[in-house]
Enzyme design. Sequence first.
Site, PDB file in Angstrom:
ATOM      1  N   ARG D 255     -28.024  19.421 -31.235  1.00 27.73           N
ATOM      2  CA  ARG D 255     -26.939  19.192 -32.189  1.00 27.73           C
ATOM      3  C   ARG D 255     -27.534  18.378 -33.333  1.00 27.73           C
ATOM      4  NH1 ARG D 255     -23.165  14.869 -30.204  1.00 27.73           N
ATOM      5  NH2 ARG D 255     -24.128  13.703 -31.902  1.00 27.73           N
ATOM      6  N   HIS D 259     -21.498  14.471 -33.823  1.00 28.28           N
ATOM      7  CA  HIS D 259     -20.620  15.243 -32.935  1.00 28.28           C
ATOM      8  C   HIS D 259     -19.525  15.928 -33.746  1.00 28.28           C
ATOM      9  CE1 HIS D 259     -17.999  16.395 -29.704  1.00 28.28           C
ATOM     10  NE2 HIS D 259     -17.033  15.655 -30.197  1.00 28.28           N
ATOM     11  N   TYR D 268     -26.152   5.748 -31.393  1.00 27.67           N
ATOM     12  CA  TYR D 268     -26.624   6.062 -30.045  1.00 27.67           C
ATOM     13  C   TYR D 268     -27.876   6.931 -29.969  1.00 27.67           C
ATOM     14  CZ  TYR D 268     -23.691  10.182 -31.002  1.00 27.67           C
ATOM     15  OH  TYR D 268     -23.131  11.292 -31.572  1.00 27.67           O
TER      16      TYR D 268
HETATM   17  C1  LIG Z   1     -11.251  17.188 -20.981  1.00 27.10           C
HETATM   18  C2  LIG Z   1     -11.801  16.587 -22.206  1.00 27.10           C
HETATM   19  N1  LIG Z   1     -12.290  15.324 -22.174  1.00 27.10           N
HETATM   20  C3  LIG Z   1     -12.770  14.751 -23.291  1.00 27.10           C
HETATM   21  C4  LIG Z   1     -12.801  15.429 -24.470  1.00 27.10           C
HETATM   22  C5  LIG Z   1     -13.333  14.759 -25.735  1.00 27.10           C
HETATM   23  N2  LIG Z   1     -14.568  15.402 -26.160  1.00 27.10           N
HETATM   24  C6  LIG Z   1     -14.583  16.338 -27.119  1.00 27.10           C
HETATM   25  S1  LIG Z   1     -16.086  17.019 -27.299  1.00 27.10           S
HETATM   26  C7  LIG Z   1     -16.750  16.045 -26.103  1.00 27.10           C
HETATM   27  C8  LIG Z   1     -18.200  16.193 -25.751  1.00 27.10           C
HETATM   28  C9  LIG Z   1     -18.501  17.586 -25.331  1.00 27.10           C
HETATM   29  O1  LIG Z   1     -19.866  17.711 -25.071  1.00 27.10           O
HETATM   30  P1  LIG Z   1     -20.496  19.114 -24.737  1.00 27.10           P
HETATM   31  O2  LIG Z   1     -19.762  19.769 -23.641  1.00 27.10           O
HETATM   32  O3  LIG Z   1     -21.953  18.891 -24.547  1.00 27.10           O
HETATM   33  O4  LIG Z   1     -20.253  19.994 -26.044  1.00 27.10           O
HETATM   34  P2  LIG Z   1     -20.756  19.720 -27.532  1.00 27.10           P
HETATM   35  O5  LIG Z   1     -19.707  18.873 -28.192  1.00 27.10           O
HETATM   36  O6  LIG Z   1     -22.074  19.064 -27.451  1.00 27.10           O
HETATM   37  O7  LIG Z   1     -20.809  21.060 -28.167  1.00 27.10           O
HETATM   38  C10 LIG Z   1     -15.796  15.186 -25.577  1.00 27.10           C
HETATM   39  C11 LIG Z   1     -16.050  14.184 -24.547  1.00 27.10           C
HETATM   40  C12 LIG Z   1     -12.283  16.744 -24.471  1.00 27.10           C
HETATM   41  N3  LIG Z   1     -12.254  17.490 -25.588  1.00 27.10           N
HETATM   42  N4  LIG Z   1     -11.809  17.290 -23.339  1.00 27.10           N
END
Ligand SMILES: Cc1ncc(C[n+]2csc(CCOP(=O)(O)OP(=O)(O)O)c2C)c(N)n1
Lengths: 334, 334, 362, 362
Positions: D255, D259, D268
């Site tokens: 990424r 985020h 971080y």
């Molecule tokens: C059930 C849930 N918990 C928390 C979140 C908040 N949240 C949004 S994106 C994210 C991180 C997701 O990481 P990843 O699965 O690696 O996907 P990326 O964002 O890196 O594409 C979090 C914790 C959420 N959307 N859904």
Amino acid sequence: MERTPAHPEVTMAKALNDGLRRALERDAKTLLFGQDIGRLGGVFRVTDGLQKDFGEHRVIDAPLAESGIVGTAIGLAMRGYRPVVEMQFDGFVYPAFDQIVSQVAKIHRRSEGRVIMPITIRIPYGGGIGAVEHHSESPEAYFAHTAGLRVLTPSDPQAAYVTIQQAIASNDPVVYFEPKRRYWDKGSVDRTIDPLDLREVADPWRARILRTGSDVTIACYGPMVRTCLEAATASGDVSIEVIDLQSLSPLDFDTIAGSVERTGRLVVVHEASRTAGIGAEVAAVISERCFLSLEAPVTRVTGYDVPYPPSRLEDHYLPDLDRVLDSVDKVMAY
Amino acid sequence: MERTPAHPEVTMAKALNDGLRRALERDAKTLLFGQDIGRLGGVFRVTDGLQKDFGEHRVIDAPLAESGIVGTAIGLAMRGYRPVVEMQFDGFVYPAFDQIVSQVAKIHRRSEGRVIMPITIRIPYGGGIGAVEHHSESPEAYFAHTAGLRVLTPSDPQAAYVTIQQAIASNDPVVYFEPKRRYWDKGSVDRTIDPLDLREVADPWRARILRTGSDVTIACYGPMVRTCLEAATASGDVSIEVIDLQSLSPLDFDTIAGSVERTGRLVVVHEASRTAGIGAEVAAVISERCFLSLEAPVTRVTGYDVPYPPSRLEDHYLPDLDRVLDSVDKVMAY
Amino acid sequence: MDESGRNGSAVQLLTPEGERVTHPTYDISLTDHELRGLYRDMALVRRLDAEATALQRQGELGLWASCLGQEAAQVGSAHAMGTSDFAFPTYREHGVTWVRGVPALDILAMLRGVTNGGWDPNAHRCSLSTIVIGNQALHAVGYAMGITFDGADAAAIAYFGDGATAQGDVNESFVLATVFNAPVVFFCQNNQWAISQPRERQSRIPIFERAAGFGFPGVQVDGNDVLAVMAVTRAALARARGGEGPTLIEAYTYRMAAHTTSDDPTRYRMASELEVWRLRDPIERLKVFLARQGIADRHFFDSIDDEGDLLADEIRVGVRSMPEPPAEAMFDNVYCEPHPLLEGQRASVIDYLASFVDPVGR
Amino acid sequence: MDESGRNGSAVQLLTPEGERVTHPTYDISLTDHELRGLYRDMALVRRLDAEATALQRQGELGLWASCLGQEAAQVGSAHAMGTSDFAFPTYREHGVTWVRGVPALDILAMLRGVTNGGWDPNAHRCSLSTIVIGNQALHAVGYAMGITFDGADAAAIAYFGDGATAQGDVNESFVLATVFNAPVVFFCQNNQWAISQPRERQSRIPIFERAAGFGFPGVQVDGNDVLAVMAVTRAALARARGGEGPTLIEAYTYRMAAHTTSDDPTRYRMASELEVWRLRDPIERLKVFLARQGIADRHFFDSIDDEGDLLADEIRVGVRSMPEPPAEAMFDNVYCEPHPLLEGQRASVIDYLASFVDPVGR
Ligand SMILES: Cc1ncc(C[n+]2csc(CCOP(=O)(O)OP(=O)(O)O)c2C)c(N)n1
Ligand SMILES: Cc1ncc(C[n+]2csc(CCOP(=O)(O)OP(=O)(O)O)c2C)c(N)n1
Ligand SMILES: [Mg+2]
Ligand SMILES: [Mg+2]
């Protein structure tokens, strides 16, 4: 809680941060556990700096698994810890719903009092910040309907500072709803008081009369308190009493009923959908208890019974000053 | 719905079985999906014989994963299927809560009407069968509070036969609560009618006045309907009108208000815990709408705000004929 | 009978015929006293189980989930635990709770319907039975994380079934256990059935292989071989205590009885399956071994039978005389701290019940 | 930078230096036209992404989740799909929705805040973005089960991140996919971060290895190599359609942006990490290859830049002129069928708003 203007003005987010810090200092068994709460300090920075100061074993970054977070918090509580878990947003507590409803709420009872569940589940909630779906919900009624849980929500920085510590100190599990759009509101916070000494601070499970009035009582909580206080100020001729419920479970009906006996009218205000919400319970109880004192029916000003709408519509969904005053007018004209 | 005694008497479980069979016959896209629903026929035998007759691709045994069951049902619905999922007991729906609240309830809206979610979630609910923990809960308020869902609960075999088919035929998601302790109650069921033709059957989203009376209205649903009908019969001098709400979301306030305008008194009865339950909503709305007609406050007879107790205590927890009549007396004496 | 879930390498130290065999990795050396102790616990648990089943038939218990056939898996693993370890059982682990020292009547109290618990989890270092499938796996991981934070020399052990492996919670517990390197043992009794669902409805490959996908070791053990179970569990607990993290143990066994007394297994499984497993009976197997090795004699076995009779008496009498909780007990311990709503409801129940009392006071 | 999640055997067909290499199992042969098409889509998606980020800064979008750096993973996998396959993306898969033919403005509508959706899932055979982490993996499995029941020649593909692998739903989707042998591909973009949590907070071993524990194949692919991604995804989709069940693909990528626009990654992660990954840029890599091979020339690359400028204009103008939904739109499509409560609430909102209208009617 007296507010001396001498005390510094801080945001609610900072007040919560200070409250969490105090809780971590007070009891070595207190742990914070949640997604991104460590180095990042939480997506709202409520835990900012705490991992640095208390270490990775006191302020613990969790994997992306809400059921896992609450489920392991239960195990930590069984081992004598006092976990404070953070759900990142209101809409992400549901994967943990099973552990909360079937375990957190019931283990103390199941154990016949031998096991305590001093878990605090912090949930930033509510709308008004222009967020995408699942980031603006008000799920408090689900938890208030669940026996075995307590539910608290602060409405200003001082209350946040005090009640987060009271929640953590409680041996009962507390779902602690933080009104996220008020995170950046400032207020003076007296940090010299001991939040665990009920001679110094109010009972967290009691509602707070924030403004007295004689014509209508408004019962509200969390993010709506500021709105209702503003409405009370804006309402020229009608004298409005504003009650911050603060504890959504148990609800402090004595304070509400006492007020309604005087004013004869009650408007309940919340963001959450109306059907079977907190307002329904307040209206049901007060309609019954104050049957002979009510000069008008108890009225609710709430979010509608729709999924939280996309952000460009949220101003229409959220009760605002005008809608509150509109209901006050109707109740007065009844 | 007319009941001609010529029609055979069957249990509610059998009526549901027949209703499911008709639904499977009517539409090849209808699938049943749940734990132990195939060869075993479900722990309550509601799906008895259906896998044998419709095959393993229409009546599908699911792994032990409730979120997985509802989550895949969503995908099946997206592919054009009409899944009817079974949660084995009330207390086991919570692992699926996230998929229900965040997806089932919201996908139609999110898609701006382009995707439908014709999912029926069958949940045997309520107590009174001497079961162990998690097998006697009444979680209907959680779902009634959730915008985007519909909630139905039948109270007798005929209603079960008709409404299960209406639920399945609905393009909206329906959480269908089956009062498990009434599974073995018999009633005559007319299977000649077409449950999807509103000229032949009642609108499932309307409450049913099951007994007319002039002094007090009792609003109840599911397992409590029989109790309330018995109370109405037992109550010598007080004339009681009994309304079966049947649809818990949306609630049919018109029928209740119409009745209360006549009787001037309302008692709402349910097994579920009181706080922010269905009774709160009914009381709140009727107290407001019928403010000037009410001769006594709306009263609730409900389960207490405790986790469902161990079975030796359930008779004290569950509203029974005596408690209902006690409230009727109080309302009459107000 | 489908044996696809059985791996040729399942650890075995005692054959179904009661012969002691060796295993390259796992072994155990027990005193005769300890061996007799294992037999005693298995036999008494079976007796308890039979008695409870009978009491349920007589209407004295609301339900019973039999552990018939799983005594070796339960008793063997529980015997591997130390006093400071902590067990997280389900509704079927009577053998575990028994070995943890929970009195027989306390094991039955929940199914009598007088409580949703039954014993003091801290006194026995054994959590109350979890009924919602999979929930307790996470509790065990959290407890184990606490052990690490405390720097204690202990481990947690989570029990669950083959069916439970499909649940999100069990898989999340694997994630958390590895991420926090928690001293936890996941003990899965693959008894081939989750009510009416065969194991293949939950996993396409042997269950113990799941662990590798999460980065920790899994091992399959003959669940009807108490020695092998004890050896494997001991090793896993030692690994956990030694800071090496979680292990998944799959005890390959069989649910000889119905799922619960409410269940009718003739609807979904063949009687022949049962016959096969009868030949692998965990208690018979140890008995033969003990007898052949001269570790126990007929006198010993008779004395255990007598003890079983006493236990059965105690259970029969004790269950019938368990005090009925008073109505207001439903408000007890819902909260630790004062709660006006419940205090009001409690008072209303007391008042309401008092209103039925004969006014003359007889 | 921690590379522990990287497996030496990650499939690669194009090195970071743009050199074409071979792989024993996976290969792909594309026409020059197709290769240029891949470049075009990646470049335009990057442009869309940059434009959306800028619009967010200007307050025109509520939020933006950038896919910067993940274009090869997204575009390559989406190009592997057939028209009858169905995609289940998250909030970050703009490259996937783009390739599925969703118009740029529809991709942005949700983040403009005018809808929670944006396009017709059936028209594009691409579900709306799922925000609750992991939920969509189960939807994909269910959809795939439906494909099987229909006897259709199609597959579903579920997108999720490294963080999502910790969720119960994702693991349950592995269970259900194997039990029902569903024609589904799990496409995990391991972009090393879940907001501020590094991959090791979700799994101790490489993510693709998770699949083996559930009994289906997992493969790691260089996620910044569009050819390898397309080859691996094509093979997995073919497997699925051929009745061989699920595959887990881990696209090892990064990424490059925050985020979301609300995030501050300097809190971080090290800037040096970004530098390393810049050298592996998925678009540069293909560009070098196309240029070296003479498949595309400067004229082509310029024309794509021009197309990007047009797209950016379209987006800038289009976002600003998206119609504001009227207040009562919040009641639309909550239900299909009549709902008196909502009709009442809708009417009350209309009346209420009308009460503000100047009485003279100006
Ligand atoms: C059930 C849930 N918990 C928390 C979140 C908040 N949240 C949004 S994106 C994210 C991180 C997701 O990481 P990843 O699965 O690696 O996907 P990326 O964002 O890196 O594409 C979090 C914790 C959420 N959307 N859904
Ligand atoms: C979440 C949840 N869903 C459903 C049930 C109902 N139920 C009780 S036991 C059981 C089967 C469990 O199978 P397994 O995990 O193999 O354990 P076993 O009963 O064989 O010991 C089911 C489905 C439950 N208790 N919890
Ligand atoms: Mg089993
Ligand atoms: Mg990621």
